[in-house]
Scaffold this active site. Structure first.
Site, PDB file in Angstrom:
ATOM      1  CE  LYS A  11       0.801   1.937   3.757  1.00 52.88           C
ATOM      2  NZ  LYS A  11       1.437   2.650   4.587  1.00 52.88           N
ATOM      3  CG  ASP A 140      -1.396   0.488   7.311  1.00 53.14           C
ATOM      4  OD1 ASP A 140      -1.704   1.475   7.263  1.00 53.14           O
ATOM      5  OD2 ASP A 140       0.058   0.878   7.379  1.00 53.14           O
TER       6      ASP A 140
END
Ligand code: C5P
Length: 301
Positions: A11, A140
């Site tokens: 990410k 996350d």
């Protein structure tokens, strides 16, 4: 023998607005996540009841713990506990995503382990159930299950859809060694003790740029509140970022809590040129190219 293989992306944060430290020590965030086509692979195989093991190969393999501190093992244990199964798992990770690089590599592996063990054990958990476990594992991790582009709020774990167009060509410059996320947040606190907002927001220019799908506008709007803290802890990053600017990157930014630096290219040819220039520049350890957005963690076999 049964093997479940999951491919799971890195990410990046196109915008990362960080607020004042909360009583629980976490920071409220308003971030725009994007999953990029740089993947780790996690495999789950059957193991004896209650046994969880992990092996690691690839990028940064020597820096990944092989005991219960590995987030992949924690993910498998949490899922087993929640599903009340005594099944075990022999897990293996093949890494391309830098360890402690600000790219959520460990979080993405944990998301992959949830999916892999769910399939291995035949649990058929819902997306919502997995997302809940993901949030317990790390801020996350829920995004890594979803992928694409998304807004993250709360401590990053509350993921919602974002209206975004376009696909983007990124060049990543890996640094020698990682940065500890808690240390970067602590440095943020030292640098910005009074200035941080209680409720951070994604800057409007970034939202407008993403709706337009124009990489030039997105490049100008990239934003990371953790960047000054990461540079303070690793001053050499300043030179790496400058190098991207000198070679025409549309935007140059520290990835998450760093120390990976992220450059937006105009197109794939520009990305290749930028990657070649960075590789021979001496301002980073190694270089990766990846486009985004891509899907989140997915079973491939
Ligand atoms: O959630 P995760 O375990 O990935 O976070 C790692 C560390 O990063 C936390 O222990 C905390 O120190 C810091 N962090 C934070 N605020 C967030 C996310 C992470 O301070 N929103």
């Amino acid at each position: 023998m049964t093997v479940v293989t999951v491919r799971t992306p890195a990410k990046i944060n196109l915008g990362l607005s960080v607020g004042k430290s909360r009583p629980d020590g976490y920071h409220p965030l308003a971030t725009v996540y994007q999953a990029i086509a740089l993947y780790d692979e996690v495999k789950a195989r059957p193991a004896e009841a209650g046994q969880f093991t992990v092996t690691v190969t690839g990028e940064g393999q020597d820096d990944v713990p092989l005991d219960d501190n590995n987030l992949v093992v924690q993910a498998a244990q949490l899922l087993a506990k929640r599903a009340e199964t005594n099944q075990g798992a022999a897990l293996s990770i093949h890494k391309l995503i830098a360890v402690a690089g600000g790219l959520a590599g460990g979080s993405s592996d944990a998301a992959a382990a949830l999916l892999a063990c769910d399939a291995l054990w035949g649990l058929h958990s819902s997306r919502e159930e997995l997302a809940e476990l993901a949030a317990e594992l790390g801020s996350d991790v829920p995004f890594c299950l979803v992928g694409g582009n998304a807004i993250g709020t709360g401590r990053g774990e509350a993921v919602s859809a974002v209206l975004a167009r376009g696909s983007y060509e990124w060049v990543l410059a890996y640094a020698a060694g990682g940065l500890s996320t808690p240390q970067v947040f602590a440095e943020f606190d030292r640098l910005d003790a009074v200035g941080a907002a209680d409720e951070p927001e994604v800057p409007e220019p970034l939202m407008t740029a993403l709706r337009s799908g124009d990489p030039y506008a997105v490049g100008l709007a990239l934003h990371n509140d953790l960047q000054p803290a990461a540079i303070r802890l690793r001053p050499a990053l300043r030179r790496t970022l400058e190098f991207g600017d000198e070679f025409g990157a549309l935007g140059s930014i520290v990835a998450g809590s760093g120390p990976t630096c992220l450059f937006l290219a105009a197109d794939s040819e520009h990305a290749i040129d930028l990657a070649v220039a960075l590789s021979s520049s001496g301002v980073c350890r190694s270089v990766q190219r990846a486009m985004g957005p891509v899907a989140g963690a997915r079973i491939v076999t």
